[in-house]
Write a protein that holds these residues in place. Structure first.
Motif, PDB file in Angstrom:
ATOM      1  N   UNK A  56     -60.508  -6.535  49.048  1.00 18.79           N
ATOM      2  CA  UNK A  56     -60.801  -5.100  49.087  1.00 18.79           C
ATOM      3  C   UNK A  56     -60.244  -4.452  50.338  1.00 18.79           C
ATOM      4  N   UNK A  57     -60.408  -5.109  51.479  1.00 16.50           N
ATOM      5  CA  UNK A  57     -59.856  -4.585  52.731  1.00 16.50           C
ATOM      6  C   UNK A  57     -58.343  -4.480  52.686  1.00 16.50           C
ATOM      7  N   UNK A  58     -57.696  -5.470  52.085  1.00 16.78           N
ATOM      8  CA  UNK A  58     -56.235  -5.443  51.969  1.00 16.78           C
ATOM      9  C   UNK A  58     -55.779  -4.295  51.069  1.00 16.78           C
ATOM     10  N   UNK A  82     -67.107   1.957  54.740  1.00 17.46           N
ATOM     11  CA  UNK A  82     -66.141   3.038  54.958  1.00 17.46           C
ATOM     12  C   UNK A  82     -66.295   3.641  56.357  1.00 17.46           C
ATOM     13  N   UNK A  83     -67.521   3.768  56.846  1.00 15.05           N
ATOM     14  CA  UNK A  83     -67.722   4.287  58.205  1.00 15.05           C
ATOM     15  C   UNK A  83     -67.073   3.371  59.230  1.00 15.05           C
ATOM     16  N   UNK A  84     -67.195   2.063  59.061  1.00 11.70           N
ATOM     17  CA  UNK A  84     -66.559   1.114  59.981  1.00 11.70           C
ATOM     18  C   UNK A  84     -65.040   1.227  59.947  1.00 11.70           C
ATOM     19  N   UNK A  85     -64.498   1.646  58.805  1.00  4.76           N
ATOM     20  CA  UNK A  85     -63.052   1.815  58.688  1.00  4.76           C
ATOM     21  C   UNK A  85     -62.586   3.166  59.233  1.00  4.76           C
ATOM     22  N   UNK A  86     -63.526   4.006  59.679  1.00  5.63           N
ATOM     23  CA  UNK A  86     -63.150   5.279  60.276  1.00  5.63           C
ATOM     24  C   UNK A  86     -63.325   6.496  59.385  1.00  5.63           C
ATOM     25  N   UNK A 104     -68.745  12.481  49.961  1.00  6.37           N
ATOM     26  CA  UNK A 104     -67.293  12.476  50.095  1.00  6.37           C
ATOM     27  C   UNK A 104     -66.930  12.239  51.552  1.00  6.37           C
ATOM     28  N   UNK A 105     -66.059  11.261  51.752  1.00  4.00           N
ATOM     29  CA  UNK A 105     -65.661  10.867  53.092  1.00  4.00           C
ATOM     30  C   UNK A 105     -64.147  10.946  53.225  1.00  4.00           C
ATOM     31  N   UNK A 106     -63.694  11.193  54.452  1.00  2.00           N
ATOM     32  CA  UNK A 106     -62.264  11.389  54.697  1.00  2.00           C
ATOM     33  C   UNK A 106     -61.857  10.631  55.953  1.00  2.00           C
TER      34      UNK A 106
END
Length: 121
Positions: A51-53, A80-84, A113-115
């Motif tokens: 999933x990360x890849x 998703x928050x950890x990914x920014x 919704x996240x960006x």
């Protein structure tokens, strides 16, 4: 499941081990961003970075990426928050009007919704 995602989307990219599809990510290109999802990994392959890849791949191609997460999926929100990714807006699920979400029967859920800005010009 992976097959559900394949049935729903035309804009899918796949991760394979040999000839077996083990993960998919949908990427819909918009004018100023790319909307990601669904993201699905075969249960027996989860935890090995597939999933990360897939997210790394999508984020490397687009300056801005967006995801929508159902509020009860706190595990995904944290990932998703950890990914920014940063929260942009929240809509009550019953107000979404999306056919894909009609099967959800739980009350009080929201779509978050996240960006993420992946790289600078």
């Amino acid at each position: 499941s992976v097959q559900d995602a394949l049935d729903l989307k035309d804009d899918l990219h796949v991760a394979k081990i040999g000839i077996r599809i083990v993960g998919v990510i949908g990427i819909i290109i918009m004018s100023d961003s790319a909307i990601l999802g669904p993201l699905a990994v075969s249960p027996d392959i989860q935890g090995y970075g597939v999933g990360g890849a897939l997210l790394d791949f999508a984020e490397s191609l687009h300056k801005v990426t967006e995801v929508g997460v159902v509020s009860c999926r706190t595990d995904l929100l944290g990932m998703y928050q950890k990914r920014g990714y940063k929260e942009e807006r929240v809509n009550r699920l019953k107000d979404e009007g999306t056919e894909e979400l009609n099967w959800i029967t739980r009350e009080g859920l929201a779509m978050i919704y996240m960006r993420k800005h992946n790289w600078k010009e």
